[in-house]
Design a protein around this motif. Sequence first.
Motif, PDB file in Angstrom:
ATOM      1  N   THR A 242       1.003  -1.201  -0.025  1.00 21.51           N
ATOM      2  CA  THR A 242       0.059  -0.102   0.056  1.00 21.51           C
ATOM      3  C   THR A 242       0.936   1.341  -0.050  1.00 21.51           C
ATOM      4  O   THR A 242       0.360   2.380  -0.297  1.00 21.51           O
ATOM      5  N   ARG A 243       2.137   1.197   0.193  1.00 23.99           N
ATOM      6  CA  ARG A 243       3.004   1.997   0.252  1.00 23.99           C
ATOM      7  C   ARG A 243       3.760   2.505  -1.065  1.00 23.99           C
ATOM      8  O   ARG A 243       4.704   3.480  -1.340  1.00 23.99           O
ATOM      9  N   VAL A 244       3.676   1.714  -2.190  1.00 20.08           N
ATOM     10  CA  VAL A 244       3.901   1.832  -3.259  1.00 20.08           C
ATOM     11  C   VAL A 244       3.167   2.707  -3.985  1.00 20.08           C
ATOM     12  O   VAL A 244       2.042   2.851  -4.419  1.00 20.08           O
ATOM     13  N   GLN A 245       3.933   3.679  -4.708  1.00 20.39           N
ATOM     14  CA  GLN A 245       3.210   4.647  -5.714  1.00 20.39           C
ATOM     15  C   GLN A 245       4.088   5.423  -6.778  1.00 20.39           C
ATOM     16  O   GLN A 245       5.401   5.058  -6.886  1.00 20.39           O
ATOM     17  N   ILE A 246       3.626   6.071  -7.689  1.00 16.28           N
ATOM     18  CA  ILE A 246       4.290   6.530  -8.801  1.00 16.28           C
ATOM     19  C   ILE A 246       4.247   8.108  -8.501  1.00 16.28           C
ATOM     20  O   ILE A 246       3.131   8.876  -8.131  1.00 16.28           O
ATOM     21  N   SER A 247       5.479   8.762  -8.816  1.00 14.62           N
ATOM     22  CA  SER A 247       5.495  10.328  -8.410  1.00 14.62           C
ATOM     23  C   SER A 247       6.801  10.814  -9.495  1.00 14.62           C
ATOM     24  O   SER A 247       7.489   9.942  -9.964  1.00 14.62           O
ATOM     25  N   ASP A 248       6.935  12.194  -9.435  1.00 15.39           N
ATOM     26  CA  ASP A 248       8.019  12.630 -10.119  1.00 15.39           C
ATOM     27  C   ASP A 248       9.247  12.364  -9.182  1.00 15.39           C
ATOM     28  O   ASP A 248       9.129  12.296  -7.895  1.00 15.39           O
ATOM     29  N   ILE A 249      10.591  12.417  -9.611  1.00 12.17           N
ATOM     30  CA  ILE A 249      11.587  11.916  -8.737  1.00 12.17           C
ATOM     31  C   ILE A 249      11.711  13.198  -7.924  1.00 12.17           C
ATOM     32  O   ILE A 249      12.178  12.897  -6.826  1.00 12.17           O
ATOM     33  N   SER A 250      11.188  14.490  -7.870  1.00 13.75           N
ATOM     34  CA  SER A 250      11.395  15.570  -6.947  1.00 13.75           C
ATOM     35  C   SER A 250      10.445  15.448  -5.817  1.00 13.75           C
ATOM     36  O   SER A 250      10.604  16.068  -4.937  1.00 13.75           O
ATOM     37  N   TYR A 251       9.572  14.488  -5.902  1.00 18.00           N
ATOM     38  CA  TYR A 251       8.521  14.328  -4.779  1.00 18.00           C
ATOM     39  C   TYR A 251       8.763  13.129  -4.093  1.00 18.00           C
ATOM     40  O   TYR A 251       7.809  12.528  -3.206  1.00 18.00           O
ATOM     41  N   THR A 252       9.762  12.405  -4.233  1.00 22.25           N
ATOM     42  CA  THR A 252      10.103  11.164  -3.664  1.00 22.25           C
ATOM     43  C   THR A 252      10.539  11.524  -1.868  1.00 22.25           C
ATOM     44  O   THR A 252      11.277  12.342  -1.947  1.00 22.25           O
ATOM     45  N   VAL A 253      10.013  10.482  -1.198  1.00 22.11           N
ATOM     46  CA  VAL A 253      10.308  10.745   0.216  1.00 22.11           C
ATOM     47  C   VAL A 253      10.579   9.358   0.575  1.00 22.11           C
ATOM     48  O   VAL A 253      10.001   8.328   0.367  1.00 22.11           O
ATOM     49  N   TYR A 254      11.615   9.230   1.935  1.00 28.15           N
ATOM     50  CA  TYR A 254      12.017   8.151   2.620  1.00 28.15           C
ATOM     51  C   TYR A 254      12.524   6.909   1.927  1.00 28.15           C
ATOM     52  O   TYR A 254      13.295   6.375   2.627  1.00 28.15           O
ATOM     53  N   ASP A 255      12.666   6.989   0.573  1.00 29.40           N
ATOM     54  CA  ASP A 255      13.333   5.951  -0.012  1.00 29.40           C
ATOM     55  C   ASP A 255      14.720   6.386  -0.247  1.00 29.40           C
ATOM     56  O   ASP A 255      15.096   7.225  -0.849  1.00 29.40           O
ATOM     57  N   PRO A 256      15.672   5.684   0.443  1.00 30.77           N
ATOM     58  CA  PRO A 256      17.059   5.934   0.562  1.00 30.77           C
ATOM     59  C   PRO A 256      17.752   5.932  -0.612  1.00 30.77           C
ATOM     60  O   PRO A 256      18.446   6.789  -1.060  1.00 30.77           O
ATOM     61  N   LEU A 257      17.492   5.037  -1.763  1.00 37.66           N
ATOM     62  CA  LEU A 257      17.880   5.064  -3.108  1.00 37.66           C
ATOM     63  C   LEU A 257      17.366   6.125  -3.786  1.00 37.66           C
ATOM     64  O   LEU A 257      18.142   6.789  -4.449  1.00 37.66           O
ATOM     65  N   ALA A 258      15.934   6.677  -3.795  1.00 30.18           N
ATOM     66  CA  ALA A 258      15.571   7.638  -4.331  1.00 30.18           C
ATOM     67  C   ALA A 258      16.375   9.006  -4.037  1.00 30.18           C
ATOM     68  O   ALA A 258      16.407   9.937  -4.651  1.00 30.18           O
ATOM     69  N   ARG A 259      16.486   9.188  -2.590  1.00 31.77           N
ATOM     70  CA  ARG A 259      17.200  10.373  -2.184  1.00 31.77           C
ATOM     71  C   ARG A 259      18.557  10.451  -2.752  1.00 31.77           C
ATOM     72  O   ARG A 259      18.859  11.518  -3.025  1.00 31.77           O
ATOM     73  N   SER A 260      19.211   9.290  -2.849  1.00 30.96           N
ATOM     74  CA  SER A 260      20.654   9.319  -3.184  1.00 30.96           C
ATOM     75  C   SER A 260      20.608   9.645  -4.798  1.00 30.96           C
ATOM     76  O   SER A 260      21.404  10.690  -5.125  1.00 30.96           O
ATOM     77  N   VAL A 261      19.698   9.050  -5.484  1.00 26.36           N
ATOM     78  CA  VAL A 261      19.723   9.205  -6.882  1.00 26.36           C
ATOM     79  C   VAL A 261      19.104  11.005  -7.096  1.00 26.36           C
ATOM     80  O   VAL A 261      19.845  11.670  -8.027  1.00 26.36           O
ATOM     81  N   ARG A 262      18.321  11.375  -6.400  1.00 23.84           N
ATOM     82  CA  ARG A 262      17.592  12.569  -6.449  1.00 23.84           C
ATOM     83  C   ARG A 262      18.717  13.847  -6.264  1.00 23.84           C
ATOM     84  O   ARG A 262      18.982  14.699  -7.057  1.00 23.84           O
ATOM     85  N   ARG A 263      19.629  13.501  -5.131  1.00 22.67           N
ATOM     86  CA  ARG A 263      20.673  14.258  -4.796  1.00 22.67           C
ATOM     87  C   ARG A 263      21.724  14.409  -6.022  1.00 22.67           C
ATOM     88  O   ARG A 263      22.186  15.257  -6.091  1.00 22.67           O
ATOM     89  N   ARG A 264      22.129  13.058  -6.522  1.00 19.92           N
ATOM     90  CA  ARG A 264      23.068  13.309  -7.614  1.00 19.92           C
ATOM     91  C   ARG A 264      22.751  14.038  -8.814  1.00 19.92           C
ATOM     92  O   ARG A 264      23.445  14.586  -9.586  1.00 19.92           O
ATOM     93  N   LEU A 265      21.303  13.680  -9.226  1.00 19.17           N
ATOM     94  CA  LEU A 265      20.778  14.386 -10.493  1.00 19.17           C
ATOM     95  C   LEU A 265      20.860  15.833 -10.126  1.00 19.17           C
ATOM     96  O   LEU A 265      20.893  16.660 -11.252  1.00 19.17           O
ATOM     97  N   ARG A 266      20.160  16.200  -8.892  1.00 19.22           N
ATOM     98  CA  ARG A 266      20.074  17.776  -8.836  1.00 19.22           C
ATOM     99  C   ARG A 266      21.593  18.276  -9.012  1.00 19.22           C
ATOM    100  O   ARG A 266      21.581  19.481  -9.368  1.00 19.22           O
ATOM    101  N   ASP A 382      16.828  18.454   6.226  1.00 20.04           N
ATOM    102  CA  ASP A 382      16.318  18.871   5.065  1.00 20.04           C
ATOM    103  C   ASP A 382      14.604  18.594   5.075  1.00 20.04           C
ATOM    104  O   ASP A 382      14.172  17.821   5.976  1.00 20.04           O
ATOM    105  N   GLU A 383      13.877  18.826   3.810  1.00 18.81           N
ATOM    106  CA  GLU A 383      12.580  18.310   3.799  1.00 18.81           C
ATOM    107  C   GLU A 383      12.287  16.829   3.939  1.00 18.81           C
ATOM    108  O   GLU A 383      11.377  16.458   4.681  1.00 18.81           O
ATOM    109  N   ASP A 384      13.237  16.088   3.346  1.00 19.45           N
ATOM    110  CA  ASP A 384      13.186  14.601   3.473  1.00 19.45           C
ATOM    111  C   ASP A 384      13.260  14.151   5.032  1.00 19.45           C
ATOM    112  O   ASP A 384      12.562  13.315   5.558  1.00 19.45           O
ATOM    113  N   ASP A 385      14.227  14.790   5.736  1.00 16.88           N
ATOM    114  CA  ASP A 385      14.348  14.430   7.085  1.00 16.88           C
ATOM    115  C   ASP A 385      13.081  14.952   8.093  1.00 16.88           C
ATOM    116  O   ASP A 385      12.501  14.307   8.877  1.00 16.88           O
ATOM    117  N   VAL A 386      12.440  16.079   7.660  1.00 17.37           N
ATOM    118  CA  VAL A 386      11.389  16.488   8.476  1.00 17.37           C
ATOM    119  C   VAL A 386      10.235  15.666   8.096  1.00 17.37           C
ATOM    120  O   VAL A 386       9.467  15.229   8.964  1.00 17.37           O
TER     121      VAL A 386
END
Length: 475
Positions: A242-266, A382-386
């Motif tokens: 129930t926690r699986v969802q689709i979103s833009d990369i910029s809106y991902t939260v909690y996922d450590p892999l998404a966080r790392s990928v998002r920061r590198r892309l940024r 940051d916002e992810d931590d919040v």
Amino acid sequence: MATMESQRWRLVITAVSASLATFGVVTAYQTMSRRQKRRELDLDAARSLAKSEALLQSVQLEDQIEKWKGGSSSLPSSQVSNGYDEGLIREQLARNYAFFGEEAMSRVRGGHVVVVGCGGVGSYAALMLARSGVSKIRLIDFDYVTLSSLNRHATALLSDVGTPKVTCVERTIRQVAKWVQVDARIEIWRKDEGGEQLLEGADWVVDAIDNIATKVELLKYCHDNKIKVFAAMGAGAKSDPTRVQISDISYTVYDPLARSVRRRLRSLGVTTGIPVVYSTETPSDVKLLPLPEDEFKKGKVNELSALDDFRVRILPVIGPLPSIFGLNIATYIVCELAGKPIVNPLPIKNRYKTYDRLLRDLTANEAKLSGNDHYQTKLPLDEDDVAFIYEDLHRGGRSIIPPHSVMTRSTLTRWDLNEPLSLSNCVVMELKDAEMHWKKFKEGVKDPTVVWGDGVARAVEKRKEEVREWQEWVM
């Protein structure tokens, strides 16, 4: 009198005989009819079996011819068209035609998708794209099937252990959808090693890569070259569908892999425009499988992998989660190709404005406590931590103060004002409680347990332990 009695009996006997004869005729007719129907069913079954056997032999013969030729395992489009009747294709895709319509399905069938990474996520995405009518699929993966792959791979069998993953996916696609052109490449996608050519003509690219460096390189390349790409984030160590969802990369939260990928892309100038499937579930208490002691004696752990930057230890994962990720990807891409996109995926959590407000308030409060200018105060959060503190540590923004109710005006504050701000030293309180917290500290009460009691202090310690477990997993 005797004569009349005798005649009566003769009439009874005649009637009974006639009834028995009629019953015999009806029974015989019914028996003959049942036998005739049984013979017809047997003939129909025999015809169906003969057709199935002929079709199977046809597929096997084409595969064998390709092997004898030593050429590509993919059939040219003309042979695909000639080798499989259009009527059969349309019958196989009848439910899709009913859903999308004629024009939309022509776009789907004309689609070209490249799937990079054919493990648990990529194999399900590729197979369902083929089942949905996408007629041109390229598969890219250097990896081979292992016994541990079988708990999550869409097409691999026990007999496939030791064979390339792309070969397993290709075989199953050709068995399910004979008309699909499949190009299987046993290699790693790298931009400087022919990666550009592998994506030529693609309508969509599926990123199902485990390795962060390669994933970021692929996403950056697709973004810069206007190639549509859909990325899968981390399915490992997750169990809540129930926690699986689709979103833009910029809106991902909690996922450590998404966080790392998002920061590198940024850091590379890419902030948005890449749809992803991910889970908002925070990692549970599962651990990476440990390496034996003798492996550490061989050298640095990161030098033990067969390829640079790839995992050495097995990531714990239960089979259904990667399949859910892959099916999300296939559904999104098929709808996009059909011209009926999922315009506004419903986020599981839509509190980004709340997180932004909490972060701004926390910055202002920290500036007051330290005596610094608001605009010069830089927080270690940051916002992810919040979001992590608010949603997971405090169960959707419930106060650390009993009765732990949902608040009308929540705020974040340091628990121990003698210690610096950190994930483990930040709690959620009602604003009025936070103001009393700060007031007592300024009055000289340095121990927050004195203000709030042992029960609250124990709750804070429990949250700290959760933070330590989460950080241990992420690191």
